[in-house]
Design a protein around this motif. Structure first.
Motif, PDB file in Angstrom:
ATOM      1  N   GLY A 261       0.727  -1.304  -0.047  1.00 45.78           N
ATOM      2  CA  GLY A 261       0.081   0.214   0.002  1.00 45.78           C
ATOM      3  C   GLY A 261       0.506   1.139   0.073  1.00 45.78           C
ATOM      4  N   ALA A 262       2.096   1.168   0.234  1.00 41.67           N
ATOM      5  CA  ALA A 262       2.924   2.300   0.227  1.00 41.67           C
ATOM      6  C   ALA A 262       3.091   2.894  -1.132  1.00 41.67           C
ATOM      7  N   GLU A 263       3.373   4.359  -1.171  1.00 49.07           N
ATOM      8  CA  GLU A 263       3.775   4.911  -2.528  1.00 49.07           C
ATOM      9  C   GLU A 263       5.345   4.965  -2.432  1.00 49.07           C
ATOM     10  N   LEU A 264       6.013   4.415  -3.354  1.00 47.17           N
ATOM     11  CA  LEU A 264       7.398   4.495  -3.502  1.00 47.17           C
ATOM     12  C   LEU A 264       8.041   4.985  -4.906  1.00 47.17           C
ATOM     13  N   VAL A 265       9.173   5.201  -5.210  1.00 46.51           N
ATOM     14  CA  VAL A 265       9.673   5.454  -6.447  1.00 46.51           C
ATOM     15  C   VAL A 265      10.508   4.116  -6.752  1.00 46.51           C
ATOM     16  N   LEU A 266      10.570   3.852  -7.895  1.00 46.85           N
ATOM     17  CA  LEU A 266      11.607   2.712  -7.944  1.00 46.85           C
ATOM     18  C   LEU A 266      12.773   3.298  -9.013  1.00 46.85           C
ATOM     19  N   GLY A 267      14.090   3.169  -8.517  1.00 45.52           N
ATOM     20  CA  GLY A 267      14.994   3.667  -9.154  1.00 45.52           C
ATOM     21  C   GLY A 267      15.819   2.630  -9.985  1.00 45.52           C
ATOM     22  N   ALA A 268      15.979   2.757 -11.308  1.00 43.58           N
ATOM     23  CA  ALA A 268      16.997   1.973 -12.144  1.00 43.58           C
ATOM     24  C   ALA A 268      18.133   2.568 -12.993  1.00 43.58           C
ATOM     25  N   ARG A 269      19.118   2.211 -12.807  1.00 43.53           N
ATOM     26  CA  ARG A 269      19.947   2.616 -13.694  1.00 43.53           C
ATOM     27  C   ARG A 269      19.749   1.960 -15.119  1.00 43.53           C
ATOM     28  N   PRO A 270      20.307   2.642 -16.305  1.00 42.90           N
ATOM     29  CA  PRO A 270      19.828   2.126 -17.704  1.00 42.90           C
ATOM     30  C   PRO A 270      20.273   0.781 -17.793  1.00 42.90           C
ATOM     31  N   HIS A 271      21.353   0.056 -17.130  1.00 43.54           N
ATOM     32  CA  HIS A 271      21.594  -1.264 -17.281  1.00 43.54           C
ATOM     33  C   HIS A 271      20.618  -2.230 -16.595  1.00 43.54           C
ATOM     34  N   GLU A 272      19.901  -1.744 -15.888  1.00 44.88           N
ATOM     35  CA  GLU A 272      18.845  -2.537 -14.851  1.00 44.88           C
ATOM     36  C   GLU A 272      17.560  -2.585 -15.579  1.00 44.88           C
ATOM     37  N   LEU A 273      17.326  -2.096 -16.710  1.00 43.63           N
ATOM     38  CA  LEU A 273      16.234  -2.165 -17.552  1.00 43.63           C
ATOM     39  C   LEU A 273      16.346  -2.964 -18.861  1.00 43.63           C
ATOM     40  N   GLU A 274      15.352  -3.652 -19.169  1.00 44.21           N
ATOM     41  CA  GLU A 274      15.473  -4.653 -20.136  1.00 44.21           C
ATOM     42  C   GLU A 274      14.388  -4.762 -21.113  1.00 44.21           C
ATOM     43  N   LEU A 275      14.782  -4.594 -22.636  1.00 45.56           N
ATOM     44  CA  LEU A 275      13.790  -4.341 -23.716  1.00 45.56           C
ATOM     45  C   LEU A 275      13.190  -5.618 -23.950  1.00 45.56           C
ATOM     46  N   GLY A 276      11.907  -5.849 -24.344  1.00 44.60           N
ATOM     47  CA  GLY A 276      11.234  -6.954 -24.686  1.00 44.60           C
ATOM     48  C   GLY A 276      10.351  -6.671 -25.961  1.00 44.60           C
ATOM     49  N   PRO A 277       9.860  -7.769 -26.200  1.00 45.22           N
ATOM     50  CA  PRO A 277       8.824  -7.638 -27.342  1.00 45.22           C
ATOM     51  C   PRO A 277       7.681  -6.936 -26.919  1.00 45.22           C
ATOM     52  N   PRO A 278       6.926  -6.259 -27.719  1.00 46.66           N
ATOM     53  CA  PRO A 278       5.525  -5.396 -27.546  1.00 46.66           C
ATOM     54  C   PRO A 278       4.569  -6.517 -26.729  1.00 46.66           C
TER      55      PRO A 278
END
Length: 124
Positions: A39-56
């Protein structure tokens, strides 16, 4: 939070923890969330190498590639999504501006409390 350190800088995604998932304006993300924060409002922080592209239509946030910056063996990809522009580092070539993709966080992302202090929460 020192999101300005490093280049490219961190991605920040606002959301809320609900039923063991991180729920954003663009949908729910399957990523380990901090224990006891339902239930808490938070902010997710990700460096560019911690995000991955996938198919639509894949796991993650839907988006469209707005810009690709080739950097030799890697590329910096700017994705327009329902939560704003996300910056993703990918190895090799591949995506092109205009491609539809999904963007999913790696389990190594961090969570912070919103607000001026940006208190980091312990990793799970």
């Amino acid at each position: 939070v020192a999101g300005f350190i490093g280049s490219p800088s961190m991605n920040f995604i606002d959301g809320r923890v609900g039923e063991g998932r991180f729920v954003t304006a663009g949908g729910a993300l399957q990523v380990p969330v901090p224990v006891g924060e339902d239930g808490a409002e938070l902010v997710l922080g990700a460096r560019p190498h911690e995000l991955e592209l996938g198919p639509p239509g894949g796991d993650g946030l839907a988006g469209t590639i707005g810009l690709v910056e080739p950097m030799g063996w890697e590329a910096i990809v700017h994705v327009d999504s329902p939560v704003g522009r996300l910056v993703v580092r990918v190895e090799g070539g591949g995506p092109r501006a205009g491609d539809r993709v999904s963007v999913a966080p790696a389990p190594s992302v961090r969570f912070f409390r919103p607000g001026p202090t940006g208190e980091a929460l312990p990793s799970r």
